[in-house]
Design a protein around this motif. Structure first.
Motif, PDB file in Angstrom:
ATOM      1  N   SER A   1       0.950  -1.171   0.111  1.00 28.00           N
ATOM      2  CA  SER A   1       0.016   0.195  -0.029  1.00 28.00           C
ATOM      3  C   SER A   1       0.693   1.214   0.012  1.00 28.00           C
ATOM      4  O   SER A   1       1.759   1.316   0.838  1.00 28.00           O
ATOM      5  N   LEU A   2       0.636   2.214  -0.961  1.00 27.86           N
ATOM      6  CA  LEU A   2       1.531   3.257  -1.266  1.00 27.86           C
ATOM      7  C   LEU A   2       0.794   4.620  -0.948  1.00 27.86           C
ATOM      8  O   LEU A   2      -0.457   4.397  -1.128  1.00 27.86           O
ATOM      9  N   PRO A   3       1.280   5.710  -0.464  1.00 32.45           N
ATOM     10  CA  PRO A   3       0.553   6.793  -0.090  1.00 32.45           C
ATOM     11  C   PRO A   3       0.321   7.382  -1.358  1.00 32.45           C
ATOM     12  O   PRO A   3       1.009   7.587  -2.529  1.00 32.45           O
ATOM     13  N   SER A   4      -1.093   8.132  -1.548  1.00 35.82           N
ATOM     14  CA  SER A   4      -1.359   8.837  -2.818  1.00 35.82           C
ATOM     15  C   SER A   4      -1.502  10.180  -2.478  1.00 35.82           C
ATOM     16  O   SER A   4      -1.797  10.846  -1.330  1.00 35.82           O
ATOM     17  N   SER A   5      -1.428  11.007  -3.557  1.00 35.00           N
ATOM     18  CA  SER A   5      -1.530  12.526  -3.488  1.00 35.00           C
ATOM     19  C   SER A   5      -3.127  12.975  -3.498  1.00 35.00           C
ATOM     20  O   SER A   5      -3.548  14.114  -3.355  1.00 35.00           O
ATOM     21  N   GLY A   6      -3.905  11.756  -3.697  1.00 35.39           N
ATOM     22  CA  GLY A   6      -5.417  12.093  -3.712  1.00 35.39           C
ATOM     23  C   GLY A   6      -5.766  12.645  -5.244  1.00 35.39           C
ATOM     24  O   GLY A   6      -6.738  13.015  -5.448  1.00 35.39           O
ATOM     25  N   ALA A   7      -4.886  12.598  -6.195  1.00 38.81           N
ATOM     26  CA  ALA A   7      -5.298  12.879  -7.409  1.00 38.81           C
ATOM     27  C   ALA A   7      -4.931  11.931  -8.578  1.00 38.81           C
ATOM     28  O   ALA A   7      -4.243  10.911  -8.203  1.00 38.81           O
ATOM     29  N   HIS A   8      -4.816  12.329  -9.716  1.00 37.03           N
ATOM     30  CA  HIS A   8      -4.534  11.265 -10.942  1.00 37.03           C
ATOM     31  C   HIS A   8      -3.260  10.659 -10.654  1.00 37.03           C
ATOM     32  O   HIS A   8      -2.289  11.446 -10.622  1.00 37.03           O
ATOM     33  N   ALA A   9      -2.956   9.388 -10.831  1.00 37.46           N
ATOM     34  CA  ALA A   9      -1.752   8.681 -10.647  1.00 37.46           C
ATOM     35  C   ALA A   9      -1.748   7.692 -11.792  1.00 37.46           C
ATOM     36  O   ALA A   9      -2.651   7.368 -12.382  1.00 37.46           O
ATOM     37  N   VAL A  10      -0.461   7.309 -12.389  1.00 38.11           N
ATOM     38  CA  VAL A  10      -0.155   6.308 -13.457  1.00 38.11           C
ATOM     39  C   VAL A  10       0.804   5.332 -12.943  1.00 38.11           C
ATOM     40  O   VAL A  10       1.907   5.646 -12.154  1.00 38.11           O
ATOM     41  N   LEU A  11       0.867   4.143 -13.466  1.00 45.88           N
ATOM     42  CA  LEU A  11       1.807   3.247 -13.392  1.00 45.88           C
ATOM     43  C   LEU A  11       2.635   3.169 -14.976  1.00 45.88           C
ATOM     44  O   LEU A  11       1.771   3.331 -15.968  1.00 45.88           O
ATOM     45  N   ALA A  12       4.017   3.140 -15.012  1.00 49.03           N
ATOM     46  CA  ALA A  12       4.596   3.298 -16.132  1.00 49.03           C
ATOM     47  C   ALA A  12       5.612   2.395 -16.260  1.00 49.03           C
ATOM     48  O   ALA A  12       6.331   2.198 -15.138  1.00 49.03           O
ATOM     49  N   PRO A  13       5.963   1.919 -17.369  1.00 45.61           N
ATOM     50  CA  PRO A  13       7.278   1.202 -17.475  1.00 45.61           C
ATOM     51  C   PRO A  13       8.635   1.860 -17.236  1.00 45.61           C
ATOM     52  O   PRO A  13       8.672   3.083 -17.210  1.00 45.61           O
ATOM     53  N   GLY A  14       9.343   1.161 -16.258  1.00 48.11           N
ATOM     54  CA  GLY A  14      10.554   2.102 -15.676  1.00 48.11           C
ATOM     55  C   GLY A  14      11.956   1.731 -16.672  1.00 48.11           C
ATOM     56  O   GLY A  14      11.866   0.588 -17.442  1.00 48.11           O
ATOM     57  N   PRO A  15      12.563   2.691 -16.848  1.00 50.53           N
ATOM     58  CA  PRO A  15      13.829   2.376 -17.753  1.00 50.53           C
ATOM     59  C   PRO A  15      14.612   1.371 -17.431  1.00 50.53           C
ATOM     60  O   PRO A  15      15.323   0.817 -18.314  1.00 50.53           O
ATOM     61  N   ASP A  16      14.597   0.631 -16.229  1.00 51.92           N
ATOM     62  CA  ASP A  16      15.539  -0.367 -15.891  1.00 51.92           C
ATOM     63  C   ASP A  16      14.601  -1.650 -15.463  1.00 51.92           C
ATOM     64  O   ASP A  16      15.148  -2.725 -14.950  1.00 51.92           O
ATOM     65  N   GLY A  17      13.303  -1.358 -16.058  1.00 55.48           N
ATOM     66  CA  GLY A  17      12.457  -2.936 -16.110  1.00 55.48           C
ATOM     67  C   GLY A  17      11.440  -2.705 -15.268  1.00 55.48           C
ATOM     68  O   GLY A  17      10.243  -2.570 -15.574  1.00 55.48           O
ATOM     69  N   PRO A  18      11.627  -2.531 -13.609  1.00 60.80           N
ATOM     70  CA  PRO A  18      10.285  -2.544 -12.808  1.00 60.80           C
ATOM     71  C   PRO A  18       9.493  -1.473 -13.114  1.00 60.80           C
ATOM     72  O   PRO A  18       9.997  -0.292 -13.377  1.00 60.80           O
ATOM     73  N   PRO A  19       8.241  -1.513 -13.047  1.00 64.38           N
ATOM     74  CA  PRO A  19       7.092  -0.245 -13.316  1.00 64.38           C
ATOM     75  C   PRO A  19       7.460   0.620 -12.130  1.00 64.38           C
ATOM     76  O   PRO A  19       7.948   0.619 -11.009  1.00 64.38           O
ATOM     77  N   LEU A  20       7.289   2.082 -12.335  1.00 61.94           N
ATOM     78  CA  LEU A  20       7.415   3.394 -11.533  1.00 61.94           C
ATOM     79  C   LEU A  20       5.835   3.850 -11.528  1.00 61.94           C
ATOM     80  O   LEU A  20       5.273   3.517 -12.099  1.00 61.94           O
ATOM     81  N   LEU A  21       5.564   4.546 -10.450  1.00 62.13           N
ATOM     82  CA  LEU A  21       4.280   4.850 -10.009  1.00 62.13           C
ATOM     83  C   LEU A  21       4.759   6.575 -10.174  1.00 62.13           C
ATOM     84  O   LEU A  21       5.735   7.048  -9.754  1.00 62.13           O
ATOM     85  N   VAL A  22       3.898   7.341 -11.012  1.00 64.52           N
ATOM     86  CA  VAL A  22       4.003   8.691 -11.243  1.00 64.52           C
ATOM     87  C   VAL A  22       2.652   9.425 -10.838  1.00 64.52           C
ATOM     88  O   VAL A  22       1.398   8.914 -11.029  1.00 64.52           O
ATOM     89  N   GLN A  23       2.784  10.410  -9.823  1.00 67.54           N
ATOM     90  CA  GLN A  23       1.365  11.103  -9.482  1.00 67.54           C
ATOM     91  C   GLN A  23       1.759  12.541  -9.233  1.00 67.54           C
ATOM     92  O   GLN A  23       2.970  12.825  -8.937  1.00 67.54           O
ATOM     93  N   PRO A  24       0.806  13.257  -9.525  1.00 63.99           N
ATOM     94  CA  PRO A  24       0.899  14.971  -9.190  1.00 63.99           C
ATOM     95  C   PRO A  24       0.706  15.235  -7.717  1.00 63.99           C
ATOM     96  O   PRO A  24       0.175  14.256  -6.945  1.00 63.99           O
ATOM     97  N   SER A  25       1.411  16.114  -7.161  1.00 60.90           N
ATOM     98  CA  SER A  25       1.390  16.520  -5.742  1.00 60.90           C
ATOM     99  C   SER A  25       1.644  18.045  -5.732  1.00 60.90           C
ATOM    100  O   SER A  25       2.603  18.655  -5.726  1.00 60.90           O
ATOM    101  N   GLY A  26       0.605  18.724  -6.137  1.00 58.15           N
ATOM    102  CA  GLY A  26       0.375  20.213  -5.725  1.00 58.15           C
ATOM    103  C   GLY A  26       1.233  20.689  -7.423  1.00 58.15           C
ATOM    104  O   GLY A  26       0.602  20.105  -8.336  1.00 58.15           O
ATOM    105  N   ALA A  27       2.561  21.574  -7.195  1.00 61.97           N
ATOM    106  CA  ALA A  27       3.070  22.160  -7.962  1.00 61.97           C
ATOM    107  C   ALA A  27       4.227  21.134  -8.377  1.00 61.97           C
ATOM    108  O   ALA A  27       5.282  21.673  -8.929  1.00 61.97           O
ATOM    109  N   GLU A  28       4.046  19.795  -8.027  1.00 64.64           N
ATOM    110  CA  GLU A  28       5.307  19.093  -8.596  1.00 64.64           C
ATOM    111  C   GLU A  28       4.649  17.656  -9.130  1.00 64.64           C
ATOM    112  O   GLU A  28       3.461  17.439  -8.895  1.00 64.64           O
ATOM    113  N   VAL A  29       5.476  16.978  -9.730  1.00 67.62           N
ATOM    114  CA  VAL A  29       5.237  15.591 -10.143  1.00 67.62           C
ATOM    115  C   VAL A  29       6.222  14.569  -9.503  1.00 67.62           C
ATOM    116  O   VAL A  29       7.413  14.719  -9.396  1.00 67.62           O
ATOM    117  N   HIS A  30       5.739  13.548  -8.771  1.00 67.94           N
ATOM    118  CA  HIS A  30       6.501  12.685  -8.065  1.00 67.94           C
ATOM    119  C   HIS A  30       6.878  11.474  -8.835  1.00 67.94           C
ATOM    120  O   HIS A  30       5.563  11.047  -9.334  1.00 67.94           O
TER     121      HIS A  30
END
Length: 299
Positions: free
Chosen positions: A186-215
């Protein structure tokens, strides 16, 4: 980088394949019912005929690449799950009206992940995407409520047996392993739109907005890489294009694209109309589903 309009209309959803050739799928409002459409982004043309009576809610359809390279779209309509193989034109249907749909890999086979409510006693059914056979079924707790106010995250085939179940209100993203039939993390969420994406080294990464930032972070809880934006971030997208890991975000009246090796955006694209969804194709093309059309910004 100048944008172009691939198609006119009010588009509410877009998704792109996470591997292979640059393909996308969209949903848009039609005359009395929604319309689904696949796109060949390399040729800048529609791929196959439109799908009528397509759902207009993004939680009710999923698009991705299966092991072996077949692009598929799955959706619900009139108490049935439809799975359409874009490479062959074949389609199968399975009885059921799930609340959420996603894609995964189960035992090396492409699978449709269907989540049925209520949230307090949810059921996950994993179906073979080619035959409709039930591969696994298990229960999961998704909160105290009856309604499932969530969406499914996946990036097949890179995400393998993992799917994320994200929630706006509870600020968590549950990672389900459909092979082990359990919640893996279970991972913390910013409460907004989030996506899973393929990572450059293989394992997927979680990408999500947080205010004026992308994590951008790994799924094992490592500290996030922070990409600053000039204003509050809305929709986000990410992909691997060649040897680059690209991240895109809506910020104000612009769409921004980062090569994640740098915290400075490499592209800034002004966009007309409200952005409802974003995707990044495997060739780096940015696709925006807006109220005024399907807009592209090439790499």
């Amino acid at each position: 980088m100048p944008e172009s309009v691939l198609a006119q209309g009010a588009f509410d959803g877009v998704a792109a394949t996470a591997a292979g050739p640059p393909l996308a799928f969209t949903s848009r409002a039609g005359q009395g019912a929604g319309v689904g459409q696949a796109w060949d982004l390399r040729a800048r043309t529609a791929l196959g005929p439109p799908i009528p009576d397509f759902p207009d809610h993004r939680t009710e359809w999923a698009f991705g690449l299966l092991p072996g390279g077949a692009p598929v779209v799955a959706w619900t309509h009139r108490d049935r799950v439809h799975v359409h193989d874009l490479s062959t034109g074949g389609e199968l249907t399975v009885d059921g009206q799930p609340d959420l749909l996603g894609l995964a890999v189960h035992g090396g086979r492409g699978a449709v992940v269907a989540v049925f409510g209520p949230a307090s006693d949810a059921r996950v059914a994993v179906l073979d995407a080619r035959t409709g056979d039930l591969l696994a079924e298990f229960g999961v707790w998704l909160g105290h409520w009856t309604a499932i106010d969530r969406w499914v995250l996946h990036a097949t085939p890179a995400s393998g047996p993992l799917v994320g179940v994200a929630c706006d209100t509870e600020r968590t993203i549950g990672l389900l392993d459909v092979e082990r039939e359990e919640e893996a993390a279970s991972l913390p969420s910013s409460g907004a739109h989030a996506v899973l994406a393929p990572g450059p080294d293989g394992p997927p990464l979680l990408v999500q907005p947080s205010g004026a930032e992308v994590h951008v972070q790994t799924l094992d809880g490592d500290p996030a890489v922070v990409l600053p934006a000039p204003g509050d971030v809305g929709a986000v997208a990410a992909t691997v294009a060649g040897d680059r890991f690209l991240v895109a975000a809506e910020a104000g009246d612009d769409l921004l694209v980062w090569d994640a090796a740098s915290v400075t955006p490499t592209r800034r694209v002004p966009v007309a109309g409200r952005v409802n969804d974003l995707a990044l194709a495997t060739d780096g093309t940015l696709i925006a589903a807006t109220d005024t059309g399907l807009r592209l910004a090439p790499a």
